[in-house]
Design an enzyme around this catalytic site. Structure first.
Site, PDB file in Angstrom:
ATOM      1  N   GLY A   1     -25.396  -4.248  13.206  1.00 61.08           N
ATOM      2  CA  GLY A   1     -25.573  -2.927  13.801  1.00 61.08           C
ATOM      3  C   GLY A   1     -26.501  -3.009  14.990  1.00 61.08           C
ATOM      4  O   GLY A   1     -27.603  -3.506  14.886  1.00 61.08           O
TER       5      GLY A   1
ATOM      6  N   TYR B   1     -25.490   0.243   2.932  1.00 58.55           N
ATOM      7  CA  TYR B   1     -24.599   0.359   4.088  1.00 58.55           C
ATOM      8  C   TYR B   1     -23.188   0.723   3.643  1.00 58.55           C
ATOM      9  O   TYR B   1     -22.564   1.645   4.186  1.00 58.55           O
ATOM     10  CB  TYR B   1     -24.586  -0.954   4.870  1.00 58.55           C
ATOM     11  CG  TYR B   1     -23.619  -0.961   6.031  1.00 58.55           C
ATOM     12  CD1 TYR B   1     -23.993  -0.470   7.270  1.00 58.55           C
ATOM     13  CD2 TYR B   1     -22.327  -1.460   5.882  1.00 58.55           C
ATOM     14  CE1 TYR B   1     -23.101  -0.470   8.343  1.00 58.55           C
ATOM     15  CE2 TYR B   1     -21.429  -1.464   6.945  1.00 58.55           C
ATOM     16  CZ  TYR B   1     -21.824  -0.965   8.169  1.00 58.55           C
ATOM     17  OH  TYR B   1     -20.936  -0.957   9.217  1.00 58.55           O
TER      18      TYR B   1
ATOM     19  N   MET C   1     -21.336   4.472  12.150  1.00 58.60           N
ATOM     20  CA  MET C   1     -22.543   3.819  11.634  1.00 58.60           C
ATOM     21  C   MET C   1     -23.106   2.823  12.641  1.00 58.60           C
ATOM     22  O   MET C   1     -24.327   2.712  12.813  1.00 58.60           O
ATOM     23  CB  MET C   1     -22.209   3.099  10.329  1.00 58.60           C
ATOM     24  CG  MET C   1     -22.005   4.012   9.133  1.00 58.60           C
ATOM     25  SD  MET C   1     -23.566   4.623   8.449  1.00 58.60           S
ATOM     26  CE  MET C   1     -24.237   3.093   7.780  1.00 58.60           C
ATOM     27  N   GLU C   2     -22.239   2.081  13.284  1.00 58.90           N
ATOM     28  CA  GLU C   2     -22.690   0.986  14.137  1.00 58.90           C
ATOM     29  C   GLU C   2     -23.261   1.460  15.469  1.00 58.90           C
ATOM     30  O   GLU C   2     -24.313   0.971  15.902  1.00 58.90           O
ATOM     31  CB  GLU C   2     -21.539   0.004  14.380  1.00 58.90           C
ATOM     32  CG  GLU C   2     -21.071  -0.731  13.143  1.00 58.90           C
ATOM     33  CD  GLU C   2     -22.139  -1.631  12.552  1.00 58.90           C
ATOM     34  OE1 GLU C   2     -22.999  -2.132  13.294  1.00 58.90           O
ATOM     35  OE2 GLU C   2     -22.111  -1.829  11.329  1.00 58.90           O
ATOM     36  N   THR C   3     -22.573   2.383  16.144  1.00 60.05           N
ATOM     37  CA  THR C   3     -23.010   2.760  17.501  1.00 60.05           C
ATOM     38  C   THR C   3     -22.921   4.248  17.777  1.00 60.05           C
ATOM     39  O   THR C   3     -22.901   4.658  18.935  1.00 60.05           O
ATOM     40  CB  THR C   3     -22.164   2.015  18.569  1.00 60.05           C
ATOM     41  OG1 THR C   3     -20.798   2.448  18.463  1.00 60.05           O
ATOM     42  CG2 THR C   3     -22.254   0.506  18.394  1.00 60.05           C
TER      43      THR C   3
END
Length: 403
Positions: free
Chosen positions: A5, A316, A129-131
């Site tokens: 992430g 996560y 979630m990541e970006t």
């Protein structure tokens, strides 16, 4: 391989197996200067098929980046409950944004589901979630960040491999060196692939001849679906179910079961909170109580473990699954989280061990590391004082021991 992430660094470092801060001397560059480092790297890059022009472009203006190395020395202890982790990342606003992205990219998501069998809401949840759906993909020059980590000796073998792979990606023309940006640890693009994961799983979904996870949402979403498919995503199946435990649930018997068919869990009195039957009772799941017996409880299915191949964290994967459900229109968990709970620091875990031993429950050395001995002491204490013997260690348990 792993994905990282780009925004929440403390979250993904355990997945990289980075043990902690290294000494300053161990992180000092092993070369006289950065120019020597770059010259020494060229033969390895050339052997990987990197063109000289791409190599020169990638290292144009390169200087060792002290700020990147400083970040390796500032890994905070992870001290969030699962509730805190999820509440920060899974919100009504994020779900609404995911629904909007579903509408905008419906053709791509539908096509990728047909090709790889991964539900659109899961891909969207990972993107969110990541970006934050591409809102922040990291601002570091990936080549320069990876070069700094390698030159500085921080997990040098791992990061050298990622650096050489990143150089090959540039040389192959998927992205220019200038536009290859991401986190300080090398995670890149809309869904934060490491270079090695890019090479294995990235796809040219839009058919323009490049695998561009930075500027092409189509390529990024298709690549993410391909990644999950490659690790065994089970088409048409969910990640798990929120369930409720019966009164007098046999926690001791449950602890002896790692995974079991849902029908076996059902025979122990576990039911879905919705009241509906399990669609496939033969599916194998594991019981997960992230806040102990008094909080939300889940039966996790094989797709949950596939999500963990993206980031090896139960927190996560639960957040991804929950956000996906919210994008589909679902609500919050049916069972509320316990009020006033908090995660323990290492010092607080050591204090808990000390208090358990003083109360007559041998928790072993008060080192802050929870092992079988400490867990057995917790279970014995819970049984003695009439608490559910779930073995859950948290702030609420520490507070109870202090009283």
């Amino acid at each position: 391989m792993l994905f990282l992430g780009g925004r929440c660094l403390a979250r993904f470092l355990p997945a990289l197996a980075i043990a902690g801060a290294l000494s300053l001397s161990a992180m000092a560059p092993a070369w006289a200067n950065s120019a020597d480092f770059v010259r020494g790297l060229w033969p390895q890059a050339e052997a990987r098929g990197v063109s000289r022009a791409a190599f020169e472009a990638a290292f144009s203006g390169y200087n060792y980046l002290p700020k990147v190395m400083e970040l390796t020395r500032k890994q905070p202890e992870f001290s969030q409950t699962v509730q805190q982790y999820i509440d920060k990342r899974v919100t009504a606003g994020q779900a609404q944004k995911g629904q909007a992205m579903r509408a905008e990219w419906n053709q791509t998501l539908t096509g990728s589901e047909q090709r790889w069998g991964v539900q659109p809401e899961i891909v969207l949840a990972i993107w969110g979630m990541e970006t934050n759906f591409g809102g922040f993909m990291g601002g570091e020059n990936t080549i320069h960040a990876l070069a700094t980590l390698t030159e500085g000796g921080y997990r040098a073998d791992f990061f050298r491999e990622e650096l050489l792979t990143a150089l090959r990606i540039v040389s192959d023309g998927h992205v220019s060196a200038r536009n290859m940006t991401g986190s300080w640890a090398g995670a890149m693009g809309h869904t934060q692939f490491m270079p090695s994961s890019f090479m294995r799983y990235a796809v040219d979904y839009n058919g323009d001849g490049r695998k561009d996870i930075w500027n092409s949402v189509q390529d990024a979403l298709g690549s993410t679906a391909n990644y999950l498919h490659s690790f065994g995503w089970r088409k048409g199946e969910t990640w798990g179910y929120e369930v409720k435990l019966p009164s007098g649930f046999d926690f001791a018997a449950a602890r002896g079961i790692e995974k079991a068919p849902l029908s076996q869990w059902q025979a122990m009195g576990i039911q879905r909170v919705s009241g509906r039957a399990f669609p496939r009772p033969s599916d194998v799941g594991r019981l997960y109580m992230p806040a102990g017996a008094n909080g939300p409880t889940f039966l996790l299915l094989p797709n949950f473990d596939v999500i963990k191949r993206y980031n090896n964290s139960d927190s996560y994967a639960l957040a991804v699954g929950h956000l996906a459900d919210r994008i589909l229109g679902g609500g919050n968990f049916a069972t509320p989280w316990p009020a006033g709970d908090y995660a323990l620091t290492k010092a607080q875990r050591a204090e808990l061990q000390t208090l358990l031993s003083r109360a007559g429950f041998d928790a072993g050395s008060p080192d802050g590391v929870v092992g079988p001995r400490t867990r057995a002491a917790v279970l014995a204490y819970q049984g003695r004082v009439g608490l559910p013997a779930d073995g859950h260690i948290s702030g609420r348990l520490l507070d109870a021991l202090k009283r």
